[in-house]
Design an enzyme around this catalytic site. Structure first.
Site, mmCIF file in Angstrom:
data_model
loop_
_atom_site.group_PDB
_atom_site.id
_atom_site.type_symbol
_atom_site.label_atom_id
_atom_site.label_comp_id
_atom_site.label_asym_id
_atom_site.label_seq_id
_atom_site.Cartn_x
_atom_site.Cartn_y
_atom_site.Cartn_z
ATOM 1 N N LYS A 204 0.858 -1.154 0.071
ATOM 2 C CA LYS A 204 0.127 -0.029 0.072
ATOM 3 C C LYS A 204 0.839 0.985 -0.013
ATOM 4 O O LYS A 204 2.100 1.196 0.511
ATOM 5 C CB LYS A 204 -0.761 0.039 1.163
ATOM 6 C CG LYS A 204 -0.275 0.036 2.621
ATOM 7 C CD LYS A 204 0.197 1.260 3.102
ATOM 8 C CE LYS A 204 0.745 1.224 4.594
ATOM 9 N NZ LYS A 204 2.071 2.306 4.752
ATOM 10 N N LEU B 147 5.403 0.624 3.214
ATOM 11 C CA LEU B 147 4.638 0.144 2.188
ATOM 12 C C LEU B 147 3.605 -1.076 2.985
ATOM 13 O O LEU B 147 2.976 -1.534 2.094
ATOM 14 C CB LEU B 147 5.322 -0.615 1.189
ATOM 15 C CG LEU B 147 6.301 0.559 0.271
ATOM 16 C CD1 LEU B 147 7.011 -0.321 -0.494
ATOM 17 C CD2 LEU B 147 5.604 1.781 -0.203
ATOM 18 N N PRO C 140 9.609 -4.392 -0.188
ATOM 19 C CA PRO C 140 10.978 -3.838 0.624
ATOM 20 C C PRO C 140 10.391 -3.743 1.954
ATOM 21 O O PRO C 140 9.291 -3.425 2.349
ATOM 22 C CB PRO C 140 11.334 -2.631 -0.001
ATOM 23 C CG PRO C 140 10.611 -2.442 -1.228
ATOM 24 C CD PRO C 140 9.399 -3.226 -1.241
ATOM 25 N N GLY D 295 4.822 -6.225 5.905
ATOM 26 C CA GLY D 295 4.720 -7.165 7.057
ATOM 27 C C GLY D 295 3.216 -7.304 7.190
ATOM 28 O O GLY D 295 2.790 -8.302 7.660
ATOM 29 N N ASP E 16 -2.121 -1.565 10.919
ATOM 30 C CA ASP E 16 -2.477 -1.602 9.633
ATOM 31 C C ASP E 16 -2.813 -3.033 9.056
ATOM 32 O O ASP E 16 -3.353 -2.990 7.799
ATOM 33 C CB ASP E 16 -1.888 -0.710 8.784
ATOM 34 C CG ASP E 16 -0.185 -0.920 8.538
ATOM 35 O OD1 ASP E 16 0.028 -1.894 9.193
ATOM 36 O OD2 ASP E 16 0.419 -0.189 8.083
HETATM 37 O O1 C5P Z 1 0.697 -1.135 15.304
HETATM 38 P P1 C5P Z 1 2.122 -1.368 15.041
HETATM 39 O O2 C5P Z 1 2.594 -2.524 15.713
HETATM 40 O O3 C5P Z 1 2.266 -1.442 13.614
HETATM 41 O O4 C5P Z 1 2.745 -0.043 15.384
HETATM 42 C C1 C5P Z 1 4.145 -0.111 15.734
HETATM 43 C C2 C5P Z 1 4.505 1.161 16.619
HETATM 44 O O5 C5P Z 1 4.145 2.563 15.915
HETATM 45 C C3 C5P Z 1 3.695 1.171 17.943
HETATM 46 O O6 C5P Z 1 4.250 0.468 18.878
HETATM 47 C C4 C5P Z 1 3.545 2.643 18.080
HETATM 48 O O7 C5P Z 1 4.674 3.091 18.982
HETATM 49 C C5 C5P Z 1 3.454 3.228 16.898
HETATM 50 N N1 C5P Z 1 2.090 3.471 16.383
HETATM 51 C C6 C5P Z 1 1.514 4.572 16.877
HETATM 52 N N2 C5P Z 1 0.316 5.200 16.370
HETATM 53 C C7 C5P Z 1 -0.454 4.236 15.418
HETATM 54 C C8 C5P Z 1 0.406 3.244 14.860
HETATM 55 C C9 C5P Z 1 1.611 2.811 15.193
HETATM 56 O O8 C5P Z 1 2.088 5.397 17.759
HETATM 57 N N3 C5P Z 1 -1.575 4.736 15.017
#
Ligand code: C5P
Length: 288
Positions: free
Chosen positions: A9, A96, A91, A99, A133
Protein backbone atom coordinates in the site's frame (compact mmCIF):
# COMPACT_ATOMS: atom_id res chain seq x y z
CA UNK A 1 -2.27 -25.82 -0.66
CA UNK A 2 -3.32 -22.16 -0.80
CA UNK A 3 -1.51 -19.32 -2.55
CA UNK A 4 -2.38 -15.68 -1.73
CA UNK A 5 -1.17 -12.36 -3.03
CA UNK A 6 -0.26 -9.78 -0.39
CA UNK A 7 -0.17 -6.35 -2.06
CA UNK A 8 1.74 -3.28 -0.89
CA UNK A 9 0.00 0.00 0.00
CA UNK A 10 0.86 3.65 -0.21
CA UNK A 11 -0.65 6.41 1.92
CA UNK A 12 -2.41 9.13 -0.06
CA UNK A 13 -1.80 11.66 2.72
CA UNK A 14 -1.17 11.00 6.38
CA UNK A 15 -2.12 13.23 9.32
CA UNK A 16 -1.14 12.56 12.92
CA UNK A 17 -4.20 13.75 14.80
CA UNK A 18 -3.30 13.18 18.48
CA UNK A 19 -1.23 11.12 20.88
CA UNK A 20 -3.38 8.68 22.83
CA UNK A 21 -3.06 7.37 26.38
CA UNK A 22 -2.25 3.84 25.20
CA UNK A 23 1.01 4.67 23.43
CA UNK A 24 -0.53 4.88 19.95
CA UNK A 25 -1.53 7.88 17.86
CA UNK A 26 -4.83 8.63 16.17
CA UNK A 27 -4.15 9.19 12.50
CA UNK A 28 -6.05 10.05 9.35
CA UNK A 29 -4.90 8.48 6.11
CA UNK A 30 -6.06 7.01 2.81
CA UNK A 31 -4.59 3.56 2.13
CA UNK A 32 -4.25 2.71 -1.56
CA UNK A 33 -3.28 -0.68 -2.99
CA UNK A 34 -0.28 -0.80 -5.33
CA UNK A 35 2.32 -3.13 -6.77
CA UNK A 36 4.45 -5.03 -5.83
CA UNK A 37 2.93 -8.01 -4.02
CA UNK A 38 4.34 -10.79 -1.86
CA UNK A 39 3.20 -14.40 -2.28
CA UNK A 40 2.07 -16.29 0.79
CA UNK A 41 1.69 -20.07 0.35
CA UNK A 42 0.04 -22.12 3.09
CA UNK A 43 0.09 -25.92 3.43
CA UNK A 44 -1.00 -28.28 6.18
CA UNK A 45 1.85 -29.34 8.53
CA UNK A 46 2.34 -30.77 12.02
CA UNK A 47 3.81 -27.55 13.43
CA UNK A 48 3.96 -23.89 12.38
CA UNK A 49 7.06 -23.53 10.19
CA UNK A 50 8.16 -20.87 7.76
CA UNK A 51 10.40 -20.46 4.71
CA UNK A 52 11.14 -17.24 2.90
CA UNK A 53 12.95 -16.09 -0.21
CA UNK A 54 14.55 -13.20 1.73
CA UNK A 55 17.35 -14.39 4.05
CA UNK A 56 17.27 -11.03 5.89
CA UNK A 57 13.82 -11.85 7.32
CA UNK A 58 13.50 -13.62 10.69
CA UNK A 59 11.39 -16.78 10.46
CA UNK A 60 10.63 -17.04 14.17
CA UNK A 61 8.07 -15.20 16.32
CA UNK A 62 9.53 -11.85 15.23
CA UNK A 63 7.90 -12.53 11.86
CA UNK A 64 4.30 -11.32 11.62
CA UNK A 65 3.25 -14.38 9.55
CA UNK A 66 4.42 -16.70 12.33
CA UNK A 67 2.71 -14.50 14.93
CA UNK A 68 -0.52 -14.52 12.91
CA UNK A 69 -0.46 -18.32 12.59
CA UNK A 70 0.37 -18.80 16.28
CA UNK A 71 -2.48 -16.50 17.35
CA UNK A 72 -5.13 -18.25 15.23
CA UNK A 73 -3.83 -21.70 16.05
CA UNK A 74 -3.91 -20.98 19.82
CA UNK A 75 -7.30 -19.25 19.87
CA UNK A 76 -9.27 -21.13 17.22
CA UNK A 77 -7.53 -24.25 15.88
CA UNK A 78 -6.41 -26.23 18.94
CA UNK A 79 -2.70 -25.88 18.17
CA UNK A 80 -2.78 -26.97 14.50
CA UNK A 81 0.27 -26.43 12.29
CA UNK A 82 0.97 -24.98 8.86
CA UNK A 83 3.90 -24.53 6.53
CA UNK A 84 4.14 -20.87 5.46
CA UNK A 85 6.23 -19.99 2.40
CA UNK A 86 6.76 -16.28 1.80
CA UNK A 87 7.93 -15.04 -1.58
CA UNK A 88 9.11 -11.57 -0.59
CA UNK A 89 9.05 -8.69 -3.09
CA UNK A 90 7.88 -5.75 -0.95
CA UNK A 91 10.83 -3.88 0.58
CA UNK A 92 11.14 -3.89 4.37
CA UNK A 93 11.04 -0.76 6.58
CA UNK A 94 9.71 1.06 3.56
CA UNK A 95 6.30 2.42 4.65
CA UNK A 96 4.57 0.01 2.27
CA UNK A 97 2.90 -2.25 4.86
CA UNK A 98 4.62 -5.40 3.57
CA UNK A 99 4.78 -7.24 6.90
CA UNK A 100 1.18 -6.24 7.70
CA UNK A 101 -0.05 -7.40 4.29
CA UNK A 102 1.71 -10.76 4.72
CA UNK A 103 0.10 -11.12 8.18
CA UNK A 104 -3.37 -10.33 6.81
CA UNK A 105 -2.92 -12.87 4.01
CA UNK A 106 -1.89 -15.46 6.61
CA UNK A 107 -5.00 -14.71 8.71
CA UNK A 108 -7.30 -14.97 5.66
CA UNK A 109 -5.54 -18.06 4.33
CA UNK A 110 -5.51 -20.03 7.58
CA UNK A 111 -9.21 -19.25 8.10
CA UNK A 112 -9.73 -21.18 4.84
CA UNK A 113 -7.01 -23.85 5.18
CA UNK A 114 -8.21 -24.81 8.64
CA UNK A 115 -11.90 -24.37 7.68
CA UNK A 116 -12.55 -22.13 10.68
CA UNK A 117 -15.26 -19.92 9.14
CA UNK A 118 -14.37 -17.06 11.47
CA UNK A 119 -16.59 -14.03 10.85
CA UNK A 120 -15.15 -10.81 9.41
CA UNK A 121 -15.37 -8.97 12.77
CA UNK A 122 -13.28 -11.66 14.47
CA UNK A 123 -10.68 -11.59 11.68
CA UNK A 124 -10.52 -7.81 12.15
CA UNK A 125 -9.92 -8.18 15.92
CA UNK A 126 -7.18 -10.75 15.41
CA UNK A 127 -5.57 -8.61 12.70
CA UNK A 128 -5.51 -5.52 14.93
CA UNK A 129 -3.67 -7.48 17.63
CA UNK A 130 -0.93 -8.09 15.05
CA UNK A 131 -0.53 -4.43 14.01
CA UNK A 132 -2.42 -1.18 13.41
CA UNK A 133 -2.62 -1.47 9.62
CA UNK A 134 -3.12 -5.25 9.37
CA UNK A 135 -6.98 -4.93 9.32
CA UNK A 136 -6.83 -2.77 6.15
CA UNK A 137 -5.15 -5.60 4.23
CA UNK A 138 -7.99 -8.05 4.97
CA UNK A 139 -9.85 -6.54 2.01
CA UNK A 140 -8.83 -5.33 -1.42
CA UNK A 141 -9.25 -1.77 -2.58
CA UNK A 142 -8.56 1.60 -1.04
CA UNK A 143 -9.73 2.78 2.34
CA UNK A 144 -10.03 5.97 4.36
CA UNK A 145 -8.63 5.13 7.79
CA UNK A 146 -8.87 6.77 11.21
CA UNK A 147 -8.18 5.70 14.81
CA UNK A 148 -4.89 3.74 14.88
CA UNK A 149 -5.57 3.05 11.21
CA UNK A 150 -8.10 0.30 11.89
CA UNK A 151 -11.35 2.25 11.48
CA UNK A 152 -11.87 1.73 7.79
CA UNK A 153 -14.19 2.98 5.08
CA UNK A 154 -13.39 1.26 1.77
CA UNK A 155 -13.92 3.19 -1.45
CA UNK A 156 -13.43 2.27 -5.10
CA UNK A 157 -10.69 4.75 -5.94
CA UNK A 158 -9.89 4.82 -9.64
CA UNK A 159 -6.78 6.93 -9.35
CA UNK A 160 -6.09 8.40 -12.81
CA UNK A 161 -2.32 8.30 -12.36
CA UNK A 162 0.67 6.10 -12.95
CA UNK A 163 2.21 5.47 -9.53
CA UNK A 164 6.02 5.33 -9.59
CA UNK A 165 7.10 3.96 -6.23
CA UNK A 166 10.75 4.22 -5.22
CA UNK A 167 12.49 2.47 -2.32
CA UNK A 168 15.68 4.36 -1.45
CA UNK A 169 17.48 1.44 0.28
CA UNK A 170 16.91 3.02 3.70
CA UNK A 171 15.13 1.24 6.56
CA UNK A 172 12.81 3.27 8.82
CA UNK A 173 11.11 1.83 11.93
CA UNK A 174 7.53 3.08 12.36
CA UNK A 175 7.79 3.22 16.17
CA UNK A 176 10.81 5.55 15.89
CA UNK A 177 8.97 7.84 13.49
CA UNK A 178 5.91 8.13 15.75
CA UNK A 179 8.08 8.76 18.83
CA UNK A 180 9.93 11.60 17.16
CA UNK A 181 7.15 13.39 15.27
CA UNK A 182 5.08 15.98 17.10
CA UNK A 183 1.34 16.23 16.58
CA UNK A 184 0.31 19.10 14.30
CA UNK A 185 -1.10 22.02 16.32
CA UNK A 186 -3.73 23.00 13.77
CA UNK A 187 -5.91 20.59 11.89
CA UNK A 188 -6.78 21.36 8.25
CA UNK A 189 -10.35 22.37 7.47
CA UNK A 190 -11.04 19.60 4.94
CA UNK A 191 -11.11 15.93 5.90
CA UNK A 192 -8.59 13.83 4.03
CA UNK A 193 -11.48 11.66 2.87
CA UNK A 194 -13.02 14.62 1.03
CA UNK A 195 -9.65 15.72 -0.34
CA UNK A 196 -8.94 12.29 -1.86
CA UNK A 197 -12.43 11.41 -3.08
CA UNK A 198 -13.05 14.81 -4.70
CA UNK A 199 -9.43 14.95 -5.84
CA UNK A 200 -9.92 11.99 -8.20
CA UNK A 201 -12.01 14.31 -10.37
CA UNK A 202 -9.81 17.33 -9.62
CA UNK A 203 -6.17 16.18 -9.79
CA UNK A 204 -4.76 19.66 -9.30
CA UNK A 205 -6.57 20.03 -5.99
CA UNK A 206 -5.42 16.55 -4.94
CA UNK A 207 -1.78 17.34 -5.61
CA UNK A 208 -1.97 20.66 -3.75
CA UNK A 209 -3.69 19.20 -0.73
CA UNK A 210 -1.96 15.92 0.06
CA UNK A 211 0.66 16.03 2.81
CA UNK A 212 2.36 13.52 5.09
CA UNK A 213 3.15 14.64 8.68
CA UNK A 214 6.21 12.35 8.80
CA UNK A 215 8.00 14.22 6.01
CA UNK A 216 9.74 16.92 8.13
CA UNK A 217 11.33 14.35 10.48
CA UNK A 218 12.21 11.83 7.79
CA UNK A 219 13.61 14.43 5.36
CA UNK A 220 15.67 16.06 8.14
CA UNK A 221 17.11 12.69 9.24
CA UNK A 222 17.62 11.34 5.69
CA UNK A 223 18.24 14.20 3.23
CA UNK A 224 18.58 11.58 0.45
CA UNK A 225 14.82 10.89 0.79
CA UNK A 226 14.02 14.61 0.43
CA UNK A 227 16.21 14.66 -2.70
CA UNK A 228 14.33 11.67 -4.09
CA UNK A 229 11.04 13.55 -3.74
CA UNK A 230 12.58 16.51 -5.59
CA UNK A 231 13.87 14.22 -8.35
CA UNK A 232 10.41 12.71 -8.87
CA UNK A 233 8.94 16.21 -9.15
CA UNK A 234 11.68 17.28 -11.57
CA UNK A 235 10.97 14.17 -13.68
CA UNK A 236 7.36 15.27 -14.15
CA UNK A 237 5.41 13.88 -11.19
CA UNK A 238 2.22 15.88 -10.52
CA UNK A 239 2.80 15.02 -6.87
CA UNK A 240 5.55 13.22 -4.95
CA UNK A 241 4.98 12.14 -1.35
CA UNK A 242 6.46 9.97 1.38
CA UNK A 243 4.50 6.74 1.98
CA UNK A 244 3.62 6.01 5.63
CA UNK A 245 6.58 6.70 7.90
CA UNK A 246 8.94 6.09 4.96
CA UNK A 247 11.34 5.35 3.58
CA UNK A 248 9.61 4.98 0.18
CA UNK A 249 8.48 7.94 -1.89
CA UNK A 250 5.89 7.70 -4.65
CA UNK A 251 5.22 9.97 -7.61
CA UNK A 252 1.82 10.36 -9.27
CA UNK A 253 2.21 10.87 -13.03
CA UNK A 254 -0.61 11.76 -15.42
CA UNK A 255 1.69 11.11 -18.40
CA UNK A 256 2.66 7.49 -19.16
CA UNK A 257 5.84 8.53 -21.00
CA UNK A 258 7.06 10.64 -18.07
CA UNK A 259 6.31 7.80 -15.64
CA UNK A 260 8.28 5.28 -17.75
CA UNK A 261 11.16 7.67 -18.16
CA UNK A 262 11.31 8.43 -14.41
CA UNK A 263 11.24 4.72 -13.61
CA UNK A 264 14.08 3.96 -16.05
CA UNK A 265 16.28 6.71 -14.60
CA UNK A 266 15.61 5.97 -10.92
CA UNK A 267 16.04 2.21 -11.44
CA UNK A 268 19.73 2.84 -11.88
CA UNK A 269 20.03 3.66 -8.15
CA UNK A 270 16.92 2.30 -6.43
CA UNK A 271 14.19 -0.34 -6.49
CA UNK A 272 11.28 1.03 -8.54
CA UNK A 273 7.73 -0.31 -8.94
CA UNK A 274 5.21 1.08 -11.43
CA UNK A 275 1.43 0.69 -10.95
CA UNK A 276 -0.87 1.64 -13.86
CA UNK A 277 -3.88 3.99 -13.48
CA UNK A 278 -7.19 2.59 -12.23
CA UNK A 279 -5.32 -0.46 -10.93
CA UNK A 280 -7.21 -0.46 -7.72
CA UNK A 281 -10.89 -1.24 -7.92
CA UNK A 282 -12.53 -2.71 -4.88
CA UNK A 283 -15.68 -2.79 -2.83
CA UNK A 284 -17.10 0.30 -1.19
CA UNK A 285 -18.69 1.24 2.06
CA UNK A 286 -18.10 4.97 1.70
CA UNK A 287 -20.83 6.71 -0.28
CA UNK A 288 -18.99 8.50 -3.09
O1 C5P B 1 0.67 -1.20 15.37
P1 C5P B 1 2.11 -1.40 14.99
O2 C5P B 1 2.73 -2.56 15.72
O3 C5P B 1 2.34 -1.44 13.54
O4 C5P B 1 2.86 -0.09 15.48
C1 C5P B 1 4.24 -0.02 15.71
C2 C5P B 1 4.49 1.17 16.62
O5 C5P B 1 4.20 2.39 15.95
C3 C5P B 1 3.63 1.18 17.88
O6 C5P B 1 4.23 0.48 18.92
C4 C5P B 1 3.51 2.65 18.18
O7 C5P B 1 4.65 3.07 18.88
C5 C5P B 1 3.55 3.30 16.82
N1 C5P B 1 2.20 3.61 16.31
C6 C5P B 1 1.50 4.71 16.82
N2 C5P B 1 0.26 5.00 16.34
C7 C5P B 1 -0.30 4.27 15.34
C8 C5P B 1 0.39 3.16 14.80
C9 C5P B 1 1.64 2.86 15.30
O8 C5P B 1 2.00 5.40 17.71
N3 C5P B 1 -1.51 4.61 14.88
Amino acid sequence: MLKLRAYAKINLGLRIVRKRGDGYHDIETFFHRVLPFDEVTLEPADAIVMHTSNPALPIDSRNLCIRAAQLISDEHARGRGARITLGKNIPIGAGLGGGSSDAAATVLGLNRLWELNLPTERLHELALRLGSDVPYFLRGGSAYATGRGEQLGYAPLDLPYWVVLVYPNIHIATAWAFQNTSVALTQPAASLKDVVLSGVANPELLCRSLTNDFEPLVFHTHPAIAQLKERLEALGADLALLSGSGSSVFGLFSDEGDAGNAARILEQDFSVYVTPPNFNTGGSDIPV
